[in-house]
Design a protein around this motif. Structure first.
Motif, PDB file in Angstrom:
ATOM      1  N   PRO A  18      -4.966 -15.784  11.670  1.00  0.00           N
ATOM      2  CA  PRO A  18      -4.195 -16.268  10.524  1.00  0.00           C
ATOM      3  C   PRO A  18      -3.648 -15.062   9.388  1.00  0.00           C
ATOM      4  CG  PRO A  18      -5.963 -17.750  11.149  1.00  0.00           C
ATOM      5  CD  PRO A  18      -5.928 -16.184  12.007  1.00  0.00           C
ATOM      6  N   ILE A  19      -2.587 -15.315   9.160  1.00  0.00           N
ATOM      7  CA  ILE A  19      -2.054 -14.504   8.164  1.00  0.00           C
ATOM      8  C   ILE A  19      -2.023 -14.930   6.815  1.00  0.00           C
ATOM      9  CG2 ILE A  19      -0.215 -12.702   7.394  1.00  0.00           C
ATOM     10  CD1 ILE A  19       0.365 -12.559  10.754  1.00  0.00           C
ATOM     11  N   THR A  20      -2.451 -14.516   5.614  1.00  0.00           N
ATOM     12  CA  THR A  20      -2.184 -14.943   4.258  1.00  0.00           C
ATOM     13  C   THR A  20      -0.878 -14.287   3.789  1.00  0.00           C
ATOM     14  OG1 THR A  20      -4.502 -15.010   4.154  1.00  0.00           O
ATOM     15  CG2 THR A  20      -3.259 -15.158   2.217  1.00  0.00           C
TER      16      THR A  20
ATOM     17  N   PHE B  88       9.986  -9.794   6.395  1.00  0.00           N
ATOM     18  CA  PHE B  88       9.262  -9.078   7.493  1.00  0.00           C
ATOM     19  C   PHE B  88       8.129  -9.021   7.061  1.00  0.00           C
ATOM     20  CE2 PHE B  88      11.935  -5.729   5.611  1.00  0.00           C
ATOM     21  CZ  PHE B  88      11.041  -4.803   5.219  1.00  0.00           C
ATOM     22  N   VAL B  89       7.290  -8.842   5.822  1.00  0.00           N
ATOM     23  CA  VAL B  89       6.201  -8.654   5.568  1.00  0.00           C
ATOM     24  C   VAL B  89       5.298  -9.774   5.589  1.00  0.00           C
ATOM     25  CG1 VAL B  89       4.433  -7.783   3.719  1.00  0.00           C
ATOM     26  CG2 VAL B  89       6.691  -6.537   4.103  1.00  0.00           C
ATOM     27  N   LYS B  90       4.734 -10.103   6.406  1.00  0.00           N
ATOM     28  CA  LYS B  90       4.410 -11.601   6.838  1.00  0.00           C
ATOM     29  C   LYS B  90       3.019 -11.820   5.824  1.00  0.00           C
ATOM     30  CE  LYS B  90       7.328 -12.621   9.673  1.00  0.00           C
ATOM     31  NZ  LYS B  90       8.416 -13.581   9.079  1.00  0.00           N
ATOM     32  N   GLY B  91       2.428 -10.853   5.269  1.00  0.00           N
ATOM     33  CA  GLY B  91       1.274 -11.170   4.455  1.00  0.00           C
ATOM     34  C   GLY B  91       0.135 -10.274   4.738  1.00  0.00           C
ATOM     35  N   VAL B  92      -1.027 -10.795   4.672  1.00  0.00           N
ATOM     36  CA  VAL B  92      -2.096  -9.810   4.832  1.00  0.00           C
ATOM     37  C   VAL B  92      -3.177 -10.350   5.717  1.00  0.00           C
ATOM     38  CG1 VAL B  92      -1.969  -8.381   2.593  1.00  0.00           C
ATOM     39  CG2 VAL B  92      -3.276 -10.544   2.610  1.00  0.00           C
ATOM     40  N   ILE B  93      -3.883  -9.659   6.251  1.00  0.00           N
ATOM     41  CA  ILE B  93      -5.099 -10.248   7.358  1.00  0.00           C
ATOM     42  C   ILE B  93      -6.457  -9.280   6.612  1.00  0.00           C
ATOM     43  CG2 ILE B  93      -3.790 -10.939   9.213  1.00  0.00           C
ATOM     44  CD1 ILE B  93      -4.474  -8.080  10.506  1.00  0.00           C
ATOM     45  N   ASN B  94      -7.513  -9.967   7.144  1.00  0.00           N
ATOM     46  CA  ASN B  94      -8.757  -9.118   6.774  1.00  0.00           C
ATOM     47  C   ASN B  94      -9.389  -8.565   8.020  1.00  0.00           C
ATOM     48  OD1 ASN B  94     -11.534  -8.609   5.995  1.00  0.00           O
ATOM     49  ND2 ASN B  94     -11.484 -10.314   4.390  1.00  0.00           N
ATOM     50  N   ILE B  95      -9.663  -7.616   8.158  1.00  0.00           N
ATOM     51  CA  ILE B  95     -10.496  -7.061   9.445  1.00  0.00           C
ATOM     52  C   ILE B  95     -11.653  -6.329   9.063  1.00  0.00           C
ATOM     53  CG2 ILE B  95     -10.130  -5.569  11.520  1.00  0.00           C
ATOM     54  CD1 ILE B  95      -7.379  -6.540  11.832  1.00  0.00           C
ATOM     55  N   ARG B  96     -12.630  -6.718   9.449  1.00  0.00           N
ATOM     56  CA  ARG B  96     -13.867  -5.988   9.084  1.00  0.00           C
ATOM     57  C   ARG B  96     -13.931  -5.541   7.499  1.00  0.00           C
ATOM     58  NH1 ARG B  96     -12.503  -5.713  14.290  1.00  0.00           N
ATOM     59  NH2 ARG B  96     -11.262  -3.963  14.033  1.00  0.00           N
ATOM     60  N   GLY B  97     -13.638  -6.594   6.705  1.00  0.00           N
ATOM     61  CA  GLY B  97     -13.349  -6.090   5.400  1.00  0.00           C
ATOM     62  C   GLY B  97     -12.478  -5.427   4.697  1.00  0.00           C
ATOM     63  N   SER B  98     -11.768  -5.059   5.359  1.00  0.00           N
ATOM     64  CA  SER B  98     -10.395  -4.332   5.125  1.00  0.00           C
ATOM     65  C   SER B  98      -9.305  -5.495   5.089  1.00  0.00           C
ATOM     66  CB  SER B  98     -10.002  -3.174   5.877  1.00  0.00           C
ATOM     67  OG  SER B  98     -11.202  -2.138   5.943  1.00  0.00           O
TER      68      SER B  98
ATOM     69  N   GLY C 150      -0.581  -3.496   9.694  1.00  0.00           N
ATOM     70  CA  GLY C 150      -0.518  -4.197  10.938  1.00  0.00           C
ATOM     71  C   GLY C 150       0.912  -4.294  11.316  1.00  0.00           C
ATOM     72  N   LEU C 151       1.049  -3.867  12.762  1.00  0.00           N
ATOM     73  CA  LEU C 151       2.663  -4.120  13.171  1.00  0.00           C
ATOM     74  C   LEU C 151       2.507  -5.398  13.950  1.00  0.00           C
ATOM     75  CD1 LEU C 151       3.578  -0.441  13.739  1.00  0.00           C
ATOM     76  CD2 LEU C 151       3.775  -1.748  11.688  1.00  0.00           C
ATOM     77  N   ILE C 152       3.309  -6.546  13.922  1.00  0.00           N
ATOM     78  CA  ILE C 152       3.262  -7.803  15.118  1.00  0.00           C
ATOM     79  C   ILE C 152       4.272  -7.071  16.046  1.00  0.00           C
ATOM     80  CG2 ILE C 152       3.888 -10.041  15.450  1.00  0.00           C
ATOM     81  CD1 ILE C 152       3.210 -10.647  12.537  1.00  0.00           C
TER      82      ILE C 152
END
Length: 155
Positions: free
Chosen positions: A32-34, A42-52, A87-89
């Motif tokens: 899931p992307i916020t 094209f900037v889909k949003g943000v993700i949280n990976i291990r606190g980043s 992140g690059l989709i």
């Protein structure tokens, strides 16, 4: 003779692309992307990976290509370039390839609908396959996207 360079190979549609493995942190399954308001499509949003908190860009959209549905094979390649983590989709991420720098040719003006400024070069893997190598500095050109540092979140 040139040096061997390592590239992560991924696909966007029917084309194979590569990014220097030195810039790749991890490859993640789609998650899931916020969405973040007031950013390019094209900037889909943000993700949280291990606190980043990491901004996510759909490369097809970045290159002006028609975006497609995400599948089980869709991946997010987390890269770091110029101290920015993004992140690059991509449609799918495949293998790591060793490519001798002597086999990398300058990019033509247009490859698969993508402008040459986004490309580092073209590497011939064999008689039938080529790998389009991305110029990540230009792909993440802040003058064309957004100030990616604005996504930094204080903990």
């Amino acid at each position: 003779m040139g040096e061997d360079l390592k590239f992560i190979m991924f696909s966007l549609g029917h084309e194979s692309y590569g990014v220097d493995v030195d810039h790749v942190n991890t490859i993640e399954r789609m998650m899931p992307i916020t969405r973040v308001p007031k950013t390019p499509d094209f900037v889909k949003g943000v993700i949280n990976i291990r606190g980043s908190v990491i901004p996510v860009i759909d490369l097809r959209g970045r290159f002006g290509l028609e975006e497609t549905e995400y599948t089980e094979q869709t991946r997010i390649i987390i890269i770091t370039i110029n101290d920015i983590e993004v992140g690059l989709i991509v449609a799918e991420a495949n293998d790591v390839f060793d490519i001798n720098s002597d086999l990398i040719e300058p990019a033509p003006e247009l490859v698969g609908g993508i402008e040459a400024k986004y490309l580092q070069g073209i590497a011939r893997l064999d008689d039938q396959r080529v790998l389009v190598l991305l110029n990540l500095t230009e792909v993440l050109n802040k003058n064309e996207i957004v100030q990616l540092e604005e996504f930094e979140v204080t903990k």
